[in-house]
Scaffold this active site. Structure first.
Site, short mmCIF file in Angstrom:
data_model
loop_
_atom_site.label_atom_id
_atom_site.label_comp_id
_atom_site.label_asym_id
_atom_site.label_seq_id
_atom_site.Cartn_x
_atom_site.Cartn_y
_atom_site.Cartn_z
CE1 TYR A 199 -33.12 79.68 -5.38
CE2 TYR A 199 -31.83 81.32 -6.57
CZ TYR A 199 -32.43 80.06 -6.51
OH TYR A 199 -32.35 79.22 -7.58
CB ILE B 215 -26.42 75.31 -14.86
CG1 ILE B 215 -26.52 74.54 -13.56
CG2 ILE B 215 -27.38 74.75 -15.90
CD1 ILE B 215 -27.66 74.84 -12.69
CB SER C 204 -35.18 77.18 -8.79
OG SER C 204 -35.03 76.37 -7.65
CE LYS D 274 -33.40 81.50 -9.99
NZ LYS D 274 -32.76 81.91 -11.24
C1 WQD Z 1 -29.92 69.15 -0.43
C2 WQD Z 1 -30.18 68.27 0.78
C3 WQD Z 1 -30.04 69.39 2.90
C4 WQD Z 1 -25.76 70.23 2.76
C5 WQD Z 1 -30.94 74.53 -2.90
C6 WQD Z 1 -31.80 75.64 -3.45
C7 WQD Z 1 -32.19 75.30 -4.86
C8 WQD Z 1 -30.95 75.06 -5.68
C9 WQD Z 1 -30.17 73.90 -5.08
C10 WQD Z 1 -30.17 77.07 -6.72
C11 WQD Z 1 -31.03 68.96 1.85
C12 WQD Z 1 -28.97 68.32 2.77
C13 WQD Z 1 -27.05 69.81 2.43
C14 WQD Z 1 -25.09 69.61 3.85
C15 WQD Z 1 -26.97 68.18 4.20
N1 WQD Z 1 -30.14 76.21 -5.70
N2 WQD Z 1 -27.62 68.80 3.14
N3 WQD Z 1 -25.72 68.60 4.53
O1 WQD Z 1 -31.48 73.04 -0.31
O2 WQD Z 1 -32.38 71.18 -1.82
O3 WQD Z 1 -31.71 73.35 -2.84
O4 WQD Z 1 -29.83 74.30 -3.73
O5 WQD Z 1 -30.81 77.01 -7.72
O6 WQD Z 1 -32.91 76.39 -5.40
O7 WQD Z 1 -32.97 75.72 -2.67
O8 WQD Z 1 -29.96 71.84 -1.96
O9 WQD Z 1 -27.76 70.78 -1.75
O10 WQD Z 1 -28.38 72.64 -0.13
O11 WQD Z 1 -29.46 70.41 0.07
O12 WQD Z 1 -27.53 67.27 4.83
O13 WQD Z 1 -23.92 69.95 4.21
O14 WQD Z 1 -28.94 67.97 1.40
O15 WQD Z 1 -30.60 69.36 4.20
O16 WQD Z 1 -31.88 68.00 2.39
P1 WQD Z 1 -31.46 72.33 -1.61
P2 WQD Z 1 -28.80 71.46 -0.93
#
Ligand code: WQD
Length: 348
Positions: free
Chosen positions: A154, A16, A129, A158
Site C-alpha cells: 500500500y 474522505i 499519505s 502511494k
Molecule cells: C493508529 C494507531 C496502532 C488499531 C494506517 C495507514 C495510513 C492510513 C491510516 C490509509 C497505531 C493503534 C490501531 C487497534 C491499536 N491509511 N491501534 N489498536 O496504522 O497509523 O495508519 O491507517 O490512508 O496510511 O498506514 O492507523 O488507525 O491502524 O493505527 O492500538 O485496534 O492505533 O498500533 O499505533 P495507522 P491505525
C-alpha cells in the site's frame, strides 16, 4: 453560491471523498462523483444530499476501465479539476494481495493521467499519505523529510503514484499537480449523515474503538505500551476528516486561481500535534462520558512508533489549518457510530 465549476471526485462515496464532496458544494463547486463501490456504499450520496440539499451527480465507473473512464470524461468535458481518492487503502490487505493493490492504485492513476489531456483537464489533486515517510528520524515531519523504503505494498503504491505524478508534471508543464499527504484521518461530519464505513473488522483505531464502545467488538486491543513514548503507546497525528476535506478545497482554489508556485506542490495535512493511543482512549472517555473497554496487547507488526506533521507549509501556502479539537472529533466519531446502530442495530 455561483457554480465555480465541475470537479471530478474519484472514490467520492468513500470516507474522505464524501466529506470532500460536501465541502466542495459548500464552496460553490459542483462535485461529480465516480466510484466502483468496491469499498463504499451508494447510500453515502443520500448523506451528502441530507447535508447539502443536493444529490451529487454519480456514475459507477471503475478507474481501471480506460474505455468507460474515457466515455465518462467525454460526457463531462467541462471538468475543471480532478481529486483522485479512488484506491485500495488497507495496509494489511495490501500485504496479502500486492498485485491487486498495484493494479488498482497504479493503473487507475495512469488511466486518468493519459485521459486528462484528451479532454483538456490539466489539474489533479492526489490523495497521498504520511505513510510515504515511514518512521521519520526527525519529528515533526516536513514535506522535505526523507521518503523511506515503503513498509507495505500500500505504501509503495502511494510512493509510486507520487513518482508518476512528479514525472508527468515534469513532462507536461500544463499539468498542475497537488500531492496531499494525510496523517491519520478520524471523525465524521457533525451532522452524523456521513462518516467512516469500514468493511468488516476495522483495522484502524477509531472505528474499532467506537465499535467496541457500541458493544459490537468485545474489547479494544492497544497494540503495545512498551514504545519509547511518554505513555508507551504509539503516537500519531489524528486529523479531523472535515478539516482534511476543507484542505482539498483550498488546493483546488489554489490551482484554479493559478496561485500555485510550481506545477507540482506537496502539502502535509496534519494538526501538527502527536497524540498517543492511550490519550485517544482517555480523551474519548472524557468527550463522550463512555467507557472504552481495552487491554494492552503485543505490538502490531509494521507499526511505526511515532509520527506527526509539521503543517506550517499548508498553513502558509494553502491558508489552511486544522481547527477541530480532538474532543469534538472523537465525539463526532461516537455520534456517527450511534447513528449507524440506529440504521443497522445488528452486529457484523
Ligand atoms: C493508529 C494507531 C496502532 C488499531 C494506517 C495507514 C495510513 C492510513 C491510516 C490509509 C497505531 C493503534 C490501531 C487497534 C491499536 N491509511 N491501534 N489498536 O496504522 O497509523 O495508519 O491507517 O490512508 O496510511 O498506514 O492507523 O488507525 O491502524 O493505527 O492500538 O485496534 O492505533 O498500533 O499505533 P495507522 P491505525
Amino acid at each position: 453560491m455561483a457554480n465555480k465549476g465541475k470537479i471530478l471526485v474519484t472514490g467520492g462515496t468513500g470516507y474522505i471523498g464524501s466529506h470532500t464532496a460536501v465541502e466542495l458544494f459548500n464552496a460553490g463547486y459542483e462535485p461529480v462523483i465516480i466510484d466502483n463501490l468496491s469499498n463504499s456504499n451508494i447510500g453515502v450520496l443520500d448523506g451528502i444530499k441530507a447535508i447539502t440539499g443536493t444529490l451529487p451527480t454519480y456514475e459507477n465507473i471503475d478507474c481501471k476501465d480506460y474505455i468507460s473512464l474515457g466515455h465518462f470524461m467525454e460526457r463531462h468535458s467541462d471538468i475543471k479539476a480532478i481529486i483522485h481518492f479512488a484506491a485500495s487503502k488497507s495496509v494489511g490487505e495490501s500485504v496479502e494481495q500486492p498485485l491487486v493493490y498495484y493494479r488498482n492504485n497504479i493503473v487507475s492513476l495512469i488511466n486518468l493521467l493519459q485521459l486528462m489531456p484528451k479532454f483538456n483537464i490539466n489539474n489533479i489533486v492526489f490523495s497521498s499519505s504520511c505513510t510515504v515517510y515511514g518512521q521519520p528520524d526527525v519529528l515533526p515531519v516536513t514535506e522535505n523529510s526523507p521518503i523511506k523504503p515503503a513498509t507495505s505494498p500500500y505504501g509503495s503504491t502511494k510512493q509510486m503514484s507520487e513518482t508518476i505524478l512528479r514525472d508527468a508534471s515534469a513532462a507536461d508543464k500544463n499539468l498542475n499537480v497537488v500531492l496531499l499527504r494525510y496523517f491519520n484521518p478520524i471523525g465524521a461530519h457533525p451532522s452524523a449523515e456521513i462518516g467512516e464505513l469500514p468493511n468488516g473488522i476495522p483495522n484502524n483505531l477509531l472505528p474499532y474503538l467506537t465499535q467496541t464502545v457500541a458493544g459490537i467488538r468485545k474489547t479494544l486491543k492497544v497494540f503495545g505500551n512498551d514504545y519509547s513514548t511518554p505513555d508507551g503507546s504509539c503516537i500519531r497525528d489524528y486529523i479531523n476528516v472535515v478539516d482534511l476535506a476543507k484542505a482539498h478545497v483550498c488546493a483546488i482554489d489554489r490551482i484554479l486561481e493559478k496561485k500555485n508556485k510550481k506545477n507540482l506542490e506537496v502539502f502535509n495535512l496534519g494538526t501538527g500535534k502527536g497524540v498517543s493511543v492511550l490519550e485517544i482512549i482517555n480523551t474519548f472517555e472524557k468527550a463522550t462520558g463512555m467507557k472504552v473497554p481495552y487491554e494492552i496487547a503485543p505490538r502490531r507488526t509494521g507499526d511505526i512508533e511515532q509520527v506527526w506533521a509539521d503543517a506550517s507549509h499548508a498553513n502558509k501556502e494553502l491558508g489552511w489549518k486544522a481547527e477541530a479539537t480532538l474532543e469534538e472529533t472523537l465525539l463526532s466519531a461516537w455520534k456517527w457510530q450511534q447513528k449507524l446502530q440506529e440504521r443497522e442495530p445488528k452486529a457484523e
